[in-house]
Scaffold this motif. Structure first.
Motif, PDB file in Angstrom:
ATOM      1  N   CYS A  12      61.268 -36.042  94.331  1.00  0.00           N
ATOM      2  CA  CYS A  12      60.163 -36.217  95.289  1.00  0.00           C
ATOM      3  C   CYS A  12      60.026 -37.673  95.735  1.00  0.00           C
ATOM      4  O   CYS A  12      59.321 -37.983  96.684  1.00  0.00           O
ATOM      5  N   VAL A  17      61.861 -34.426 102.917  1.00  0.00           N
ATOM      6  CA  VAL A  17      61.684 -32.971 102.891  1.00  0.00           C
ATOM      7  C   VAL A  17      61.630 -32.442 104.323  1.00  0.00           C
ATOM      8  O   VAL A  17      60.702 -32.743 105.074  1.00  0.00           O
ATOM      9  N   ILE A  53      58.288 -34.179 106.098  1.00  0.00           N
ATOM     10  CA  ILE A  53      56.991 -34.406 105.450  1.00  0.00           C
ATOM     11  C   ILE A  53      56.711 -35.906 105.370  1.00  0.00           C
ATOM     12  O   ILE A  53      57.610 -36.711 105.117  1.00  0.00           O
ATOM     13  N   CYS A  61      57.168 -38.657  98.506  1.00  0.00           N
ATOM     14  CA  CYS A  61      56.475 -37.606  99.267  1.00  0.00           C
ATOM     15  C   CYS A  61      54.957 -37.806  99.175  1.00  0.00           C
ATOM     16  O   CYS A  61      54.417 -38.138  98.119  1.00  0.00           O
ATOM     17  N   TYR A  63      52.766 -35.748  98.963  1.00  0.00           N
ATOM     18  CA  TYR A  63      52.107 -34.788  98.061  1.00  0.00           C
ATOM     19  C   TYR A  63      52.374 -35.068  96.583  1.00  0.00           C
ATOM     20  O   TYR A  63      51.908 -34.335  95.722  1.00  0.00           O
ATOM     21  N   LEU A  64      53.122 -36.124  96.301  1.00  0.00           N
ATOM     22  CA  LEU A  64      53.376 -36.490  94.908  1.00  0.00           C
ATOM     23  C   LEU A  64      52.180 -37.291  94.399  1.00  0.00           C
ATOM     24  O   LEU A  64      51.909 -38.396  94.871  1.00  0.00           O
ATOM     25  N   CYS A  69      53.730 -32.635  91.797  1.00  0.00           N
ATOM     26  CA  CYS A  69      53.515 -32.083  93.137  1.00  0.00           C
ATOM     27  C   CYS A  69      52.108 -31.507  93.216  1.00  0.00           C
ATOM     28  O   CYS A  69      51.753 -30.615  92.444  1.00  0.00           O
ATOM     29  N   ILE A  71      50.946 -29.793  95.603  1.00  0.00           N
ATOM     30  CA  ILE A  71      50.920 -28.519  96.327  1.00  0.00           C
ATOM     31  C   ILE A  71      51.991 -27.584  95.755  1.00  0.00           C
ATOM     32  O   ILE A  71      52.602 -26.802  96.485  1.00  0.00           O
ATOM     33  N   ARG A  75      54.617 -25.331  97.867  1.00  0.00           N
ATOM     34  CA  ARG A  75      55.577 -26.362  98.300  1.00  0.00           C
ATOM     35  C   ARG A  75      56.594 -25.754  99.270  1.00  0.00           C
ATOM     36  O   ARG A  75      56.865 -24.553  99.220  1.00  0.00           O
ATOM     37  N   PRO A  76      57.144 -26.590 100.144  1.00  0.00           N
ATOM     38  CA  PRO A  76      58.082 -26.088 101.153  1.00  0.00           C
ATOM     39  C   PRO A  76      59.337 -25.451 100.547  1.00  0.00           C
ATOM     40  O   PRO A  76      59.696 -25.705  99.391  1.00  0.00           O
ATOM     41  N   CYS A  79      61.941 -27.580  98.791  1.00  0.00           N
ATOM     42  CA  CYS A  79      61.535 -28.010  97.442  1.00  0.00           C
ATOM     43  C   CYS A  79      61.698 -26.856  96.456  1.00  0.00           C
ATOM     44  O   CYS A  79      62.077 -27.062  95.306  1.00  0.00           O
TER      45      CYS A  79
HETATM   46  S1  SF4 Z   1      57.899 -30.712  95.355  1.00  0.00           S
HETATM   47 FE1  SF4 Z   1      55.899 -31.328  96.219  1.00  0.00          FE
HETATM   48  S2  SF4 Z   1      55.742 -33.556  95.834  1.00  0.00           S
HETATM   49 FE2  SF4 Z   1      57.897 -32.956  95.600  1.00  0.00          FE
HETATM   50  S3  SF4 Z   1      58.823 -33.355  97.592  1.00  0.00           S
HETATM   51 FE3  SF4 Z   1      58.193 -31.171  97.552  1.00  0.00          FE
HETATM   52  S4  SF4 Z   1      56.123 -31.138  98.416  1.00  0.00           S
HETATM   53 FE4  SF4 Z   1      56.593 -33.254  97.887  1.00  0.00          FE
END
Ligand code: SF4
Length: 106
Positions: A12, A17, A53, A61, A63-64, A69, A71, A75-76, A79
């Motif tokens: 991440c 992403v 992202i 990222c 969202y880290l 993570c 989310i 997560r996408p 990921c």
């Molecule tokens: S797993 Fe979560 S924190 Fe890691 S890159 Fe994907 S969305 Fe971002």
């Protein structure tokens, strides 16, 4: 083989992403150029990296949070599909980069 996320957060911090067309158009993830609006044509969005992202200043990222993570359940796709324990050739370069990073941080 059952893949298990080691939850180290290294991937991440290292990789961009790319959202799928469906994810991008749903607009539920923060993207790096969203302040300029959504690019309607997905191919064009991919070409100008609008489907990536948002990253924090350190390149990780958005969202880290605290190494995890924030989310995880939603997560996408990219990921969800990537595992650093994968034997897939698709991920060889990414896995090597993770190994290099781990060596550097000990
Ligand atoms: S797993 Fe979560 S924190 Fe890691 S890159 Fe994907 S969305 Fe971002």
């Amino acid at each position: 083989m059952v893949h298990k996320c080691l939850e180290c957060g290294v991937c991440c911090k290292l990789f961009l992403v790319n959202l799928t067309e469906e994810e991008y158009k749903a607009g539920k993830y923060k993207t790096q150029f969203e302040m300029f609006g959504l690019v309607d044509d997905f191919i064009e969005a991919e070409m100008c990296a609008a489907n990536i992202i948002e990253q924090k200043k350190d390149g990780s990222c958005t969202y880290l949070k605290n190494g995890k993570c924030s989310i995880h359940k939603i997560r996408p796709k990219s990921c969800r599909e990537f595992f650093c324990t994968s034997k897939s050739k698709t991920f060889t370069i990414m896995i090597d980069k993770i190994k290099e990073r781990r060596k550097k941080v000990g």
